[in-house]
Design an enzyme around this catalytic site. Structure first.
Site, mmCIF file in Angstrom:
data_model
loop_
_atom_site.group_PDB
_atom_site.id
_atom_site.type_symbol
_atom_site.label_atom_id
_atom_site.label_comp_id
_atom_site.label_asym_id
_atom_site.label_seq_id
_atom_site.Cartn_x
_atom_site.Cartn_y
_atom_site.Cartn_z
ATOM 1 N N GLY A 1 5.838 38.815 30.000
ATOM 2 C CA GLY A 1 6.874 39.010 31.026
ATOM 3 C C GLY A 1 6.515 38.320 32.319
ATOM 4 N N ILE A 2 5.769 37.222 32.220
ATOM 5 C CA ILE A 2 5.290 36.529 33.431
ATOM 6 C C ILE A 2 6.452 35.911 34.222
ATOM 7 C CG2 ILE A 2 4.854 34.268 32.324
ATOM 8 C CD1 ILE A 2 2.197 34.228 34.032
ATOM 9 N N THR A 3 7.589 35.668 33.561
ATOM 10 C CA THR A 3 8.728 35.066 34.276
ATOM 11 C C THR A 3 9.533 36.113 35.046
ATOM 12 O OG1 THR A 3 10.087 35.314 32.291
ATOM 13 C CG2 THR A 3 9.008 33.181 32.600
ATOM 14 N N SER B 1 7.663 53.781 32.821
ATOM 15 C CA SER B 1 8.737 53.842 33.813
ATOM 16 C C SER B 1 9.115 55.276 34.184
ATOM 17 C CB SER B 1 9.970 53.143 33.236
ATOM 18 O OG SER B 1 11.114 53.456 33.969
ATOM 19 N N GLU C 1 11.984 56.147 34.498
ATOM 20 C CA GLU C 1 13.174 56.461 33.694
ATOM 21 C C GLU C 1 12.822 57.418 32.552
ATOM 22 O OE1 GLU C 1 16.723 55.474 33.717
ATOM 23 O OE2 GLU C 1 16.021 55.450 35.764
ATOM 24 N N TYR D 1 16.996 52.816 27.001
ATOM 25 C CA TYR D 1 15.833 52.202 27.661
ATOM 26 C C TYR D 1 14.742 53.260 27.896
ATOM 27 C CZ TYR D 1 12.934 50.412 31.489
ATOM 28 O OH TYR D 1 11.871 50.046 32.277
ATOM 29 N N ARG E 1 13.786 40.303 42.741
ATOM 30 C CA ARG E 1 14.422 41.252 41.827
ATOM 31 C C ARG E 1 15.639 40.589 41.174
ATOM 32 N NH1 ARG E 1 13.863 45.616 38.520
ATOM 33 N NH2 ARG E 1 14.237 47.580 39.587
#
Ligand code: NAP
Ligand code: F7E
Length: 333
Positions: free
Chosen positions: A9-11, A124, A126, A148, A183
């Site tokens: 998830g580096i991008t 998370s 969440e 999620y 973000r």
């Protein structure tokens, strides 16, 4: 000798801040990127000459095994996920596959090829969903409210299970919402700051939003990556809440953003019922006492400073493009 880190998830938002943080500390950084028909590296463009990129996907076991074998990392930061809550109702199976099962695939690769590597798993807030206790701590029971959230609960417990089963140094940071000028545009903080900036510049006239009364504990992503790194520098693997301990409504967020551009928010915000969620998480607020005490960590940027900074950065970048591309809210749920 430099330490080696592998970032999935580096991008994404957190991947980009973590890369900067680790390069500052002298790490050699490798990033896993999934195949795309377009260039997904806008957030790490300025870092590309300093890092190595590998091709891989959290849904593909062999690519994860190959990445762990090739990189032989000391530390792994797993940020890859389908991370947008509304999309998880439209794509529940994909969300379970990437955000949930992706983690057991990565744990299997670590167990098999580099069992002394330390893993950070991006858990998370969440997971707390319909909260059982306020504020939420490491011991608060989970009650997820979206596909999620459910996928993250699986990811969380499989991380605990591999730690206990195979003695892996695997930790979860239970991070509350964290934002930044990087973000994604679909998340509420950036949607608000970006649209307020566009209204100020005359590019649009309206901001459609869902539930203005939802409350979140919003922090700054640049502060949170430090807590994540500190977790992997401890003697034993443990899970930590990462939060500011302060909650605000979406309405307060809107008020600050429009104050920054000097416009009355009531004139531009339109509540759109289509943007309400099938099951809402009404109020999240975290207690990060354990992180403060054991890691010596403190968030630095306040909520208000962060929102004003985001508006400022959006105005700056939008001003560079003569006519900004229209932002369409195409993700209904
Ligand atoms: P983000 O900006 O949405 O980044 C997600 C990353 O995951 C992107 O690099 C994306 O790649 C990658 N990805 C998606 N599907 C993948 C797949 N199948 N294989 C490999 N990579 C894949 O998310 P973020 O805000 O940085 O959050 C980082 C992590 O923390 C996520 O796991 C998120 O769920 C979790 N988290 C975030 C927050 C928060 O408030 N930001 C709070 C708690 C937990 P592309 O660029 O190709 O899409
Ligand atoms: O929504 C309300 C919405 O999409 C925040 C992810 O990083 O943090 C994030 O999940 C609140 C919700 O973030 C709009 O109903 C109102 O109550 O910015 P968000 P999220 O769902 O809290 C957690 C910790 C993660 O782990 C996730 O990966 O804002 N809201 N109106 C709206 N939200 C959006 N997106 N768009 C609106 O128009």
């Amino acid at each position: 000798m430099s330490k080696i880190a592998l970032i999935t998830g580096i991008t994404g938002q957190d991947g980009s801040y973590m890369t900067e943080f680790l390069l500052e500390k002298g790490y050699r950084v490798y990033g896993l990127i999934r195949r795309s028909s377009h260039e997904p590296t806008d957030r790490i463009q300025h870092l590309l000459s300093k890092i190595e990129i590998l091709d891989g996907d959290l849904t593909d076991q062999s690519s994860l095994g190959a990445a762990v074998q090739t990189v032989n990392p000391d530390e792994i930061y797993n940020f890859a996920a389908q991370s947008f809550v509304p999309t998880s109702w439209n794509q529940p199976v994909l969300t379970a596959d990437v955000t949930g099962l992706g983690v057991v695939r990565l744990l299997e690769a670590i167990h098999k090829y580099k069992s002394d590597a330390k893993l950070y798993q991006a858990s998370s807030s969440e997971m707390f969903g319909k909260v059982k206790e306020t504020p939420q701590k490491e011991t608060t029971p989970f009650y997820p409210r979206s596909p999620y959230g459910v996928a993250k609960v699986y990811a969380h417990y499989i991380t605990v299970n591999y730690r206990e089963s195979y003695n892996l140094f695997a930790c979860s940071g239970i991070a509350f919402n964290h934002e930044s000028p990087r973000r994604g545009l679909e998340f509420v903080s950036r949607k608000v700051t970006h649209t307020a900036a566009k209204i100020k510049l005359g590019h649009t006239k309206e901001l459609p939003l869902g539930n203005l009364e939802a409350k979140r504990d919003w922090g700054f992503a640049g502060d949170y990556v430090e807590a994540m790194w500190l977790m992997l520098q401890q003697d034993k693997p443990e899970d930590f809440i990462i939060a500011t301990g302060q909650a605000h409504t979406v309405k307060e967020l809107v008020q600050i953003a429009f104050d920054e551009v000097g416009l009355p928010w009531e004139k531009y915000v339109r509540v759109d019922k289509k943007l309400f969620r099938p099951a809402e998480v009404d109020h999240l607020i975290g207690d990060a006492a354990k992180a403060k005490q054991n890691l010596g960590w403190q968030p630095k940027l306040s909520f208000e400073e962060m929102i004003r900074l985001m508006v400022h950065e959006d105005i700056k970048s939008l001003s560079k493009t003569a006519a900004a591309a229209p932002f369409t809210e195409f993700r209904i749920r």
